[in-house]
Design a protein around this motif. Structure first.
Motif, short mmCIF file in Angstrom:
data_model
loop_
_atom_site.label_atom_id
_atom_site.label_comp_id
_atom_site.label_asym_id
_atom_site.label_seq_id
_atom_site.Cartn_x
_atom_site.Cartn_y
_atom_site.Cartn_z
N PHE A 180 8.66 0.99 -9.51
CA PHE A 180 7.21 1.07 -9.38
C PHE A 180 6.71 2.33 -8.69
O PHE A 180 5.51 2.64 -8.80
CB PHE A 180 6.71 -0.17 -8.63
CG PHE A 180 6.98 -1.46 -9.35
CD1 PHE A 180 6.25 -1.81 -10.48
CD2 PHE A 180 8.00 -2.30 -8.93
CE1 PHE A 180 6.52 -2.99 -11.16
CE2 PHE A 180 8.27 -3.47 -9.61
CZ PHE A 180 7.53 -3.83 -10.73
N ALA A 181 7.57 3.02 -7.96
CA ALA A 181 7.12 4.22 -7.26
C ALA A 181 7.69 5.51 -7.85
O ALA A 181 7.27 6.59 -7.46
CB ALA A 181 7.49 4.14 -5.78
N GLU A 182 8.64 5.40 -8.79
CA GLU A 182 9.23 6.59 -9.39
C GLU A 182 9.14 6.57 -10.92
O GLU A 182 8.39 7.34 -11.51
CB GLU A 182 10.70 6.73 -8.94
CG GLU A 182 10.87 7.04 -7.46
CD GLU A 182 10.38 8.42 -7.09
OE1 GLU A 182 10.36 9.31 -7.97
OE2 GLU A 182 10.03 8.62 -5.91
N VAL A 230 0.84 -1.21 0.00
CA VAL A 230 0.00 0.00 0.00
C VAL A 230 0.87 1.26 0.00
O VAL A 230 0.58 2.23 -0.71
CB VAL A 230 -0.94 -0.02 1.22
CG1 VAL A 230 -1.68 1.32 1.35
CG2 VAL A 230 -1.94 -1.15 1.10
N LEU A 231 1.92 1.25 0.80
CA LEU A 231 2.82 2.41 0.84
C LEU A 231 3.50 2.65 -0.50
O LEU A 231 3.69 3.81 -0.91
CB LEU A 231 3.87 2.21 1.95
CG LEU A 231 3.33 2.23 3.39
CD1 LEU A 231 4.43 1.85 4.37
CD2 LEU A 231 2.75 3.59 3.74
N LEU A 232 3.88 1.58 -1.21
CA LEU A 232 4.49 1.73 -2.53
C LEU A 232 3.49 2.32 -3.53
O LEU A 232 3.86 3.16 -4.38
CB LEU A 232 5.01 0.39 -3.04
CG LEU A 232 6.28 -0.15 -2.36
CD1 LEU A 232 6.61 -1.55 -2.87
CD2 LEU A 232 7.47 0.79 -2.63
N VAL A 233 2.23 1.88 -3.41
CA VAL A 233 1.20 2.47 -4.29
C VAL A 233 1.03 3.95 -3.99
O VAL A 233 0.93 4.79 -4.91
CB VAL A 233 -0.14 1.71 -4.10
CG1 VAL A 233 -1.26 2.44 -4.85
CG2 VAL A 233 -0.01 0.28 -4.60
N LEU A 234 1.00 4.31 -2.71
CA LEU A 234 0.89 5.73 -2.34
C LEU A 234 2.08 6.53 -2.84
O LEU A 234 1.94 7.65 -3.34
CB LEU A 234 0.77 5.87 -0.82
CG LEU A 234 -0.55 5.42 -0.19
CD1 LEU A 234 -0.47 5.50 1.33
CD2 LEU A 234 -1.70 6.27 -0.71
N SER A 235 3.29 5.93 -2.75
CA SER A 235 4.49 6.60 -3.25
C SER A 235 4.39 6.84 -4.75
O SER A 235 4.75 7.91 -5.25
CB SER A 235 5.72 5.75 -2.93
OG SER A 235 6.89 6.36 -3.45
N ASN A 287 5.57 11.87 0.07
CA ASN A 287 6.30 10.81 -0.63
C ASN A 287 7.43 10.26 0.23
O ASN A 287 7.63 9.04 0.33
CB ASN A 287 6.85 11.37 -1.94
CG ASN A 287 7.16 10.28 -2.94
OD1 ASN A 287 6.82 9.11 -2.74
ND2 ASN A 287 7.81 10.63 -4.03
N ASN A 288 8.17 11.13 0.87
CA ASN A 288 9.29 10.67 1.70
C ASN A 288 8.79 9.92 2.94
O ASN A 288 9.42 8.95 3.37
CB ASN A 288 10.15 11.86 2.12
CG ASN A 288 11.12 12.27 1.02
OD1 ASN A 288 12.12 11.60 0.79
ND2 ASN A 288 10.81 13.36 0.34
N LEU A 289 7.68 10.37 3.50
CA LEU A 289 7.13 9.67 4.66
C LEU A 289 6.78 8.22 4.32
O LEU A 289 7.16 7.29 5.04
CB LEU A 289 5.89 10.40 5.18
CG LEU A 289 6.13 11.66 6.00
CD1 LEU A 289 4.81 12.36 6.32
CD2 LEU A 289 6.86 11.32 7.31
#
Length: 432
Positions: free
Chosen positions: A107-109, A14-19, A69-71
């Motif tokens: 996947f996040a950038e 979930v955090l990777l999707v948010l990123s 994003n950093n969080l």
């Protein structure tokens, strides 16, 4: 896999999707077309108005997204490290570092930003409401961060938020015009018009005026019948009149006024006072910019002026139509003759009269010859060569080839101009 590991893995996902959403939103909102957003906003699109509002507070937008994003990235990395250390021990730190670097990078950038770049306008409209809420919630924190950054950079003379100067703003606008691509005649003409509008304050009337050699003028000391014949034979409705010397312009004769006088005196030319008939001339310096002159024409509600140099000598005339033609191109009416002086050749070059202006050539062929130091093509050759060339001499300036075809006394009357593309094509043909 234990339930704890499954839950942790799900949270990391979930955090990777948010990123990815943060990264894509940042790219979309900063890359979205401001003109299109402005147009949509004027038509009542609330999301477009939010995009513009976020862009106007750019430091809050970037700060809020980067903070979020950093969080999530740090939290995901911490959870992954904790989880893998529990499974692999100390080696889990290495596995977590390598694995999270790969996942975050791909996947996040890279993936979300690449997709956002190709769908910037649509994505920015979709994410704008949510990002606006996020930015508002994080505003106190991002403001504090911005203050720290500003204080840190101040000793180095770096001022944040400095607005673009006039020159930088104009360069940005010219760049946007150049990006208005397309080979269609309509698109090309639109580019030419927009460039010409920006050039109005850089071009002087002396560069576009009708030179005194080509101006039809009337001597008030001529016989009345001769004056009437000259006016009726002329293709122009306004004609400068002078006494004794052409530099002594005393008025502007309008054909309508002459016809009214002829009718009033029932065709008896001898009864007309030609000295009282011309309107007062309007003299302007040759250094007046086209923008200033256009505004002056509007203020005075006139469209004819006499151009003089610093010594008061007649140089030519300029009309409102001349300035409009600099924007929209040639305006032909039933009295105009086809524009002459440029004869395209089969090899891609042109035979050009020396008096043809550089601006006309640039506009017609989309060239980029400089016109700061010379107005005509002959003037450019003499300026660059620092001499008056003889017939047959050839020069290469700014990637173009110039060959002098004819010279009359000290004037270059005909030249062959070959653009870079035609030169390269000829060289390839010779190599084959």
């Amino acid at each position: 896999m234990t339930p704890e590991l499954l839950i942790t893995s799900g949270i990391i996902l979930v955090l990777l999707v948010l990123s990815g959403l943060f990264s894509g939103s940042e790219t979309a909102l900063t890359a979205a077309s401001r003109p299109r957003m402005h147009s949509l906003s004027k038509r009542g699109d609330r999301r477009a108005a939010i995009v513009l509002a976020l862009r106007d507070r750019n430091e809050r937008l970037i700060g809020g997204i980067l903070l979020g994003n950093n969080l999530v990235n740090i939290l995901a990395s911490a959870l992954a490290t904790s989880m893998l250390m529990g499974v692999f021990g100390e080696a889990g730190v290495v596995y977590a570092t390598l694995g999270m670097t790969f996942l975050v990078l791909v996947f996040a950038e890279v993936l979300p930003k690449t997709w956002a770049l190709s769908h910037a306008d649509n994505m920015s409209l979709k994410v704008a409401p949510a990002v606006n809420i996020l930015v508002s919630v994080l505003a106190p924190v991002t403001h504090a961060i911005y203050v720290v950054v500003r204080i840190t950079l101040k000793p180095f003379g770096i001022v944040l938020g400095a607005e673009l100067g006039r020159e930088q703003a104009e360069e940005e606008l010219r760049g946007a015009i150049d990006l208005h691509e397309g080979i269609e005649p309509e698109t090309r003409h639109e580019r030419q018009m927009m460039r010409s509008i920006l050039d109005l304050d850089e071009v002087e009337v002396g560069e576009i005026m009708t030179h005194r050699k080509k101006v039809s003028m009337i001597d008030l000391d001529d016989k009345p019948d001769g004056i009437v014949d000259q006016v009726l034979d002329s293709q122009f409705t306004r004609i400068p009149v002078y006494r004794d010397d052409q530099d002594n312009v005393v008025g502007i004769m309008h054909t309508k006024e002459l016809l009214r006088e002829l009718r009033r005196h029932k065709g008896e030319v001898s009864k007309i006072d030609f000295g009282e008939l011309p309107a007062e001339p309007w003299f302007i310096p040759d250094t007046t910019s086209l923008l200033d002159q256009l505004q002056a024409f509007r203020r005075r509600r006139e469209h004819f002026a006499v151009v003089v140099d610093e010594y008061g000598s007649l140089m030519g005339i300029v009309t409102l139509e001349d300035i409009l033609e600099e924007i929209v191109g040639e305006i032909e009416d039933e009295h105009d003759t086809p524009v002459s002086g440029v004869r395209p050749q089969p090899d891609g070059g042109c035979i050009v009269d020396g008096t043809v202006t550089i601006r006309d050539l640039n506009r017609e062929f989309d060239w980029n010859l400089p016109d700061e130091e010379a107005a005509t093509i002959a003037g450019l050759v003499m300026y660059e060569s620092r001499l008056i060339p003889d017939k047959g001499q050839t020069f290469t300036f700014h990637g173009f080839r110039f060959e002098v075809l004819r010279r009359v006394r000290n004037q270059l009357t005909s030249l062959r101009v070959t653009p870079p593309g035609a030169i390269a094509a000829a060289e390839r043909k010779e190599a084959e």
